[in-house]
Scaffold this motif. Structure first.
Motif, PDB file in Angstrom:
ATOM      1  N   LYS A 149     133.903 -16.743 -78.363  1.00 29.16           N
ATOM      2  CA  LYS A 149     132.803 -16.259 -78.878  1.00 29.16           C
ATOM      3  C   LYS A 149     132.126 -15.311 -77.742  1.00 29.16           C
ATOM      4  O   LYS A 149     132.070 -15.393 -76.467  1.00 29.16           O
ATOM      5  N   HIS A 150     131.523 -13.934 -78.118  1.00 24.02           N
ATOM      6  CA  HIS A 150     131.105 -12.998 -77.273  1.00 24.02           C
ATOM      7  C   HIS A 150     129.421 -13.449 -77.037  1.00 24.02           C
ATOM      8  O   HIS A 150     128.628 -13.267 -77.793  1.00 24.02           O
ATOM      9  N   GLU A 151     129.369 -13.676 -75.661  1.00 23.37           N
ATOM     10  CA  GLU A 151     127.940 -13.880 -75.019  1.00 23.37           C
ATOM     11  C   GLU A 151     127.164 -12.685 -75.511  1.00 23.37           C
ATOM     12  O   GLU A 151     125.825 -12.629 -75.697  1.00 23.37           O
ATOM     13  N   HIS A 152     127.735 -11.426 -75.020  1.00 22.31           N
ATOM     14  CA  HIS A 152     127.119 -10.064 -75.220  1.00 22.31           C
ATOM     15  C   HIS A 152     128.176  -9.147 -75.611  1.00 22.31           C
ATOM     16  O   HIS A 152     129.239  -9.579 -75.471  1.00 22.31           O
ATOM     17  N   THR A 153     127.543  -8.194 -76.258  1.00 21.36           N
ATOM     18  CA  THR A 153     128.647  -7.014 -76.543  1.00 21.36           C
ATOM     19  C   THR A 153     128.776  -6.069 -75.503  1.00 21.36           C
ATOM     20  O   THR A 153     127.978  -5.834 -74.563  1.00 21.36           O
ATOM     21  N   PHE A 154     129.853  -5.117 -75.529  1.00 26.57           N
ATOM     22  CA  PHE A 154     130.012  -4.387 -74.377  1.00 26.57           C
ATOM     23  C   PHE A 154     128.758  -3.191 -74.653  1.00 26.57           C
ATOM     24  O   PHE A 154     128.226  -2.666 -73.797  1.00 26.57           O
ATOM     25  N   LEU A 155     128.017  -2.786 -75.860  1.00 25.80           N
ATOM     26  CA  LEU A 155     127.018  -2.032 -76.151  1.00 25.80           C
ATOM     27  C   LEU A 155     125.805  -2.695 -75.238  1.00 25.80           C
ATOM     28  O   LEU A 155     125.218  -1.935 -74.797  1.00 25.80           O
ATOM     29  N   GLU A 156     125.542  -3.921 -75.157  1.00 20.59           N
ATOM     30  CA  GLU A 156     124.342  -4.670 -74.601  1.00 20.59           C
ATOM     31  C   GLU A 156     124.782  -4.365 -73.089  1.00 20.59           C
ATOM     32  O   GLU A 156     123.730  -4.357 -72.435  1.00 20.59           O
ATOM     33  N   LEU A 157     126.091  -4.607 -72.696  1.00 20.69           N
ATOM     34  CA  LEU A 157     126.236  -4.330 -71.139  1.00 20.69           C
ATOM     35  C   LEU A 157     125.853  -2.941 -70.796  1.00 20.69           C
ATOM     36  O   LEU A 157     125.274  -2.638 -69.771  1.00 20.69           O
ATOM     37  N   VAL A 158     126.166  -1.949 -71.517  1.00 24.62           N
ATOM     38  CA  VAL A 158     125.955  -0.471 -71.164  1.00 24.62           C
ATOM     39  C   VAL A 158     124.324  -0.334 -71.381  1.00 24.62           C
ATOM     40  O   VAL A 158     123.917   0.230 -70.177  1.00 24.62           O
ATOM     41  N   LYS A 159     123.711  -0.927 -72.205  1.00 21.60           N
ATOM     42  CA  LYS A 159     122.403  -0.419 -72.239  1.00 21.60           C
ATOM     43  C   LYS A 159     121.536  -1.376 -71.065  1.00 21.60           C
ATOM     44  O   LYS A 159     120.721  -0.717 -70.300  1.00 21.60           O
ATOM     45  N   ALA A 160     121.941  -2.548 -70.691  1.00 24.94           N
ATOM     46  CA  ALA A 160     121.398  -3.233 -69.752  1.00 24.94           C
ATOM     47  C   ALA A 160     121.482  -2.565 -68.322  1.00 24.94           C
ATOM     48  O   ALA A 160     120.805  -2.367 -67.389  1.00 24.94           O
ATOM     49  N   LEU A 161     123.050  -1.921 -68.137  1.00 25.32           N
ATOM     50  CA  LEU A 161     123.282  -1.513 -66.746  1.00 25.32           C
ATOM     51  C   LEU A 161     122.375  -0.070 -66.553  1.00 25.32           C
ATOM     52  O   LEU A 161     122.168   0.616 -65.547  1.00 25.32           O
ATOM     53  N   ASP A 162     122.322   0.775 -67.888  1.00 29.78           N
ATOM     54  CA  ASP A 162     121.506   1.729 -67.950  1.00 29.78           C
ATOM     55  C   ASP A 162     119.981   1.732 -67.041  1.00 29.78           C
ATOM     56  O   ASP A 162     119.371   2.644 -66.877  1.00 29.78           O
ATOM     57  N   GLN A 163     119.412   0.433 -67.169  1.00 27.71           N
ATOM     58  CA  GLN A 163     118.194   0.411 -66.594  1.00 27.71           C
ATOM     59  C   GLN A 163     118.044  -0.327 -65.235  1.00 27.71           C
ATOM     60  O   GLN A 163     116.912  -0.470 -64.560  1.00 27.71           O
ATOM     61  N   VAL A 164     119.377  -0.030 -64.577  1.00 23.29           N
ATOM     62  CA  VAL A 164     119.270  -0.455 -62.883  1.00 23.29           C
ATOM     63  C   VAL A 164     118.826   0.602 -62.274  1.00 23.29           C
ATOM     64  O   VAL A 164     119.344   1.893 -62.362  1.00 23.29           O
ATOM     65  N   ASN A 165     117.976   0.351 -61.573  1.00 20.53           N
ATOM     66  CA  ASN A 165     117.288   1.486 -60.612  1.00 20.53           C
ATOM     67  C   ASN A 165     118.444   1.629 -59.409  1.00 20.53           C
ATOM     68  O   ASN A 165     118.871   0.710 -58.852  1.00 20.53           O
ATOM     69  N   GLY A 166     118.277   3.053 -59.250  1.00 21.00           N
ATOM     70  CA  GLY A 166     118.976   3.298 -57.968  1.00 21.00           C
ATOM     71  C   GLY A 166     120.351   3.829 -57.953  1.00 21.00           C
ATOM     72  O   GLY A 166     121.037   4.635 -57.103  1.00 21.00           O
ATOM     73  N   ILE A 167     120.884   3.688 -59.489  1.00 20.34           N
ATOM     74  CA  ILE A 167     122.363   4.208 -59.601  1.00 20.34           C
ATOM     75  C   ILE A 167     122.129   5.661 -60.410  1.00 20.34           C
ATOM     76  O   ILE A 167     121.476   5.647 -61.636  1.00 20.34           O
ATOM     77  N   GLU A 168     122.652   6.609 -60.061  1.00 23.48           N
ATOM     78  CA  GLU A 168     122.555   7.822 -60.558  1.00 23.48           C
ATOM     79  C   GLU A 168     123.414   8.268 -61.519  1.00 23.48           C
ATOM     80  O   GLU A 168     123.264   8.761 -62.375  1.00 23.48           O
ATOM     81  N   ARG A 169     124.855   7.499 -61.480  1.00 19.17           N
ATOM     82  CA  ARG A 169     125.840   7.769 -62.592  1.00 19.17           C
ATOM     83  C   ARG A 169     126.594   6.493 -62.831  1.00 19.17           C
ATOM     84  O   ARG A 169     126.757   5.552 -61.843  1.00 19.17           O
ATOM     85  N   LEU A 170     126.822   6.133 -64.020  1.00 18.43           N
ATOM     86  CA  LEU A 170     127.670   5.251 -64.346  1.00 18.43           C
ATOM     87  C   LEU A 170     128.847   5.885 -65.430  1.00 18.43           C
ATOM     88  O   LEU A 170     128.754   6.563 -66.379  1.00 18.43           O
ATOM     89  N   ARG A 171     129.994   5.276 -65.056  1.00 15.02           N
ATOM     90  CA  ARG A 171     131.167   5.927 -65.667  1.00 15.02           C
ATOM     91  C   ARG A 171     131.918   4.818 -66.345  1.00 15.02           C
ATOM     92  O   ARG A 171     132.186   3.769 -65.679  1.00 15.02           O
ATOM     93  N   ILE A 172     132.360   5.065 -67.564  1.00 10.84           N
ATOM     94  CA  ILE A 172     132.992   4.027 -68.395  1.00 10.84           C
ATOM     95  C   ILE A 172     134.507   4.448 -67.976  1.00 10.84           C
ATOM     96  O   ILE A 172     134.966   5.646 -68.293  1.00 10.84           O
ATOM     97  N   SER A 173     135.155   3.450 -67.538  1.00  9.69           N
ATOM     98  CA  SER A 173     136.763   3.932 -66.939  1.00  9.69           C
ATOM     99  C   SER A 173     137.744   3.936 -68.321  1.00  9.69           C
ATOM    100  O   SER A 173     137.641   5.026 -69.026  1.00  9.69           O
TER     101      SER A 173
END
Length: 443
Positions: A212-236
């Motif tokens: 069972k997926h507790e969260h989806t990849f999209l939910e992960l991406v949306k949550a990380l987008d809110q972290v202060n202090g990170i200028e760039r996030l890159r999906i490998s």
């Protein structure tokens, strides 16, 4: 333990391995060890192995000899994927004292009661079915970017791949822990985080085989987008069947996620994709590329492709070549197929001679050079943001734009780990891009 003991690390393979080596290194630091460069004299050397690279055993032996040259009396430990798949093979290498499998590698300091050399390599390796728990990790070392592990293992059954045998079932970090790690990274003045895992699009599966997926990849991406202090996030790297329109659309509007995707294809012929047991046909791949380019025309798209898979005829290969040539992609990572024990593909008919594999690989590498050049040319005259690296390479400092164009300018230490707006002006003779600064530092 003696606080003056020194430890050196060598990492083979992928970004995921680098993130795990960093985490293991921090556990040594907590035990009072001093980390030194692998080429320096140390009391213990830890080699994080990879099962994907061809001739992994030869490469491993070379690295062990390198360690012995620095200190013949050093304690040598092997961990990682190859250590899980072929523990005894590594233990039999002259000079190796300890081999730890998938579940044991993060507890390595527990096995170091005594650093005296062993007559025979000691093996602690689990059955891979026991690798059902998750250990989060991230790498810090390069000041400009960090690799953040969000997922491990794989439930896919691709016929050529040993990763499920080396890393176990698909399982993920909790969203809470990923965000905690991301915040820790941001506090280290690191400007870019690269998300990594074995199959990151499958993010959300819990421990102990909980499908069972507790969260989806999209939910992960949306949550990380809110972290202060990170200028760039890159999906490998993300599987085409798991890269959804919603994620692509979100990245296109995100302030921190960059327009760069790496999407494994493996073959441009549906017959070969079926033999590989991939979970998509090439038509889906075309659709993913079109979707990205529709909302992010400037996006960089990298592609993994395997040549010489059993059953791949000249016609199959030429179709793959032409398919890639026509696709609006930016570069290729080309892998020459090599047989792996305990995989279905190793027993398949239609084995492609090695000289033919090599020829096909060379052709696709040539295509990759052409694709990268065309992509770089399409970016000349555009305004981009560059994050500068920390190395002085022959009098130049290099950096990457958000869409992964590699640039260079004369070395200036003040540029290290800074973001600047630039206009890309021309491609230099070495294929890298020159630019003009537009204004002051962004961050």
């Amino acid at each position: 333990m003696n606080t003056k003991k020194k430890v050196g690390f060598y990492t083979l393979g992928c970004k995921l391995n680098f993130s795990e080596t960093s985490t293991i290194a921090r556990s040594f630091k907590d035990e009072g060890f001093e980390r030194v460069d692998f080429n320096d004299e140390a009391d213990i050397y830890v080699i994080n192995t990879c099962s994907v690279t061809e001739n992994a055993d030869k490469r491993f032996k070379t690295i062990v000899k390198q360690a012995q040259k620095s200190n013949p009396d050093a304690f040598i430990a092997a961990v990682g994927c190859y250590a899980q798949l072929k523990p005894q093979e590594l233990a039999d290498v002259n000079g190796v004292d300890l081999v730890l499998g998938a579940t044991e590698k993060f507890k390595i300091t527990d096995y170091l009661n005594d650093l005296s050399k062993n007559d025979l390599g000691e093996v602690h390796s689990c059955e891979i079915e026991d690798a059902d728990f998750y250990v989060g990790s991230y790498s810090i070392g390069d000041r400009t970017r960090a690799f953040l592990k969000v997922q491990d293992g794989c439930d896919y059954k691709c016929t050529y791949c040993t990763i499920p045998l080396a890393r176990g079932i698909s399982r993920s970090d909790t969203l809470e822990n990923v965000l905690k790690n991301a915040k820790e990274i941001s506090e280290q003045n690191i400007k870019e985080i690269v998300l990594t895992g074995v199959n990151i699009g499958d993010y959300g599966k819990g421990e102990f085989g909980n499908k069972k997926h507790e969260h989806t990849f999209l939910e992960l991406v949306k949550a990380l987008d809110q972290v202060n202090g990170i200028e760039r996030l890159r999906i490998s790297s993300i599987e085409p069947n798991l890269l959804k329109n919603e994620t692509i659309d979100f990245v296109s509007k995100s302030n921190t996620f960059v327009p760069h995707f790496h999407i494994p294809l493996q073959s441009g012929h549906n017959d070969i994709l079926k033999l590989m047991r991939r979970r998509y046909m090439r038509e889906l791949y075309v659709d993913r590329v079109a979707q990205i380019k529709q909302v992010m025309p400037h996006a960089c798209i990298g592609v993994d492709v395997i040549v010489g898979f059993p059953g791949e005829t000249d016609d199959h290969f030429l179709e793959t070549y032409n398919f890639l040539n026509q696709l609006d992609i930016s570069y290729l990572h080309v892998f020459t197929y090599s047989e792996r024990e305990n995989t279905v593909a190793a027993t398949m008919e239609g084995v492609v001679p090695k000289n033919v594999r090599s020829k096909r690989s060379k052709m696709l590498r040539g295509l990759s050079v052409k694709k990268r050049r065309a992509f770089y040319e399409s970016q000349i005259g555009t305004k981009r943001t560059v994050l500068f690296e920390s190395e002085n390479k022959e009098g130049y400092i290099h950096g990457f734009t958000e869409n992964y164009v590699k640039v260079k300018t004369p070395w200036n230490p003040e540029l290290v780990n800074t973001l600047h707006e630039v206009e890309l002006t021309k491609i230099d003779t070495d294929g890298l891009v020159r630019f003009e600064f537009l204004n002051v530092e962004v961050a």
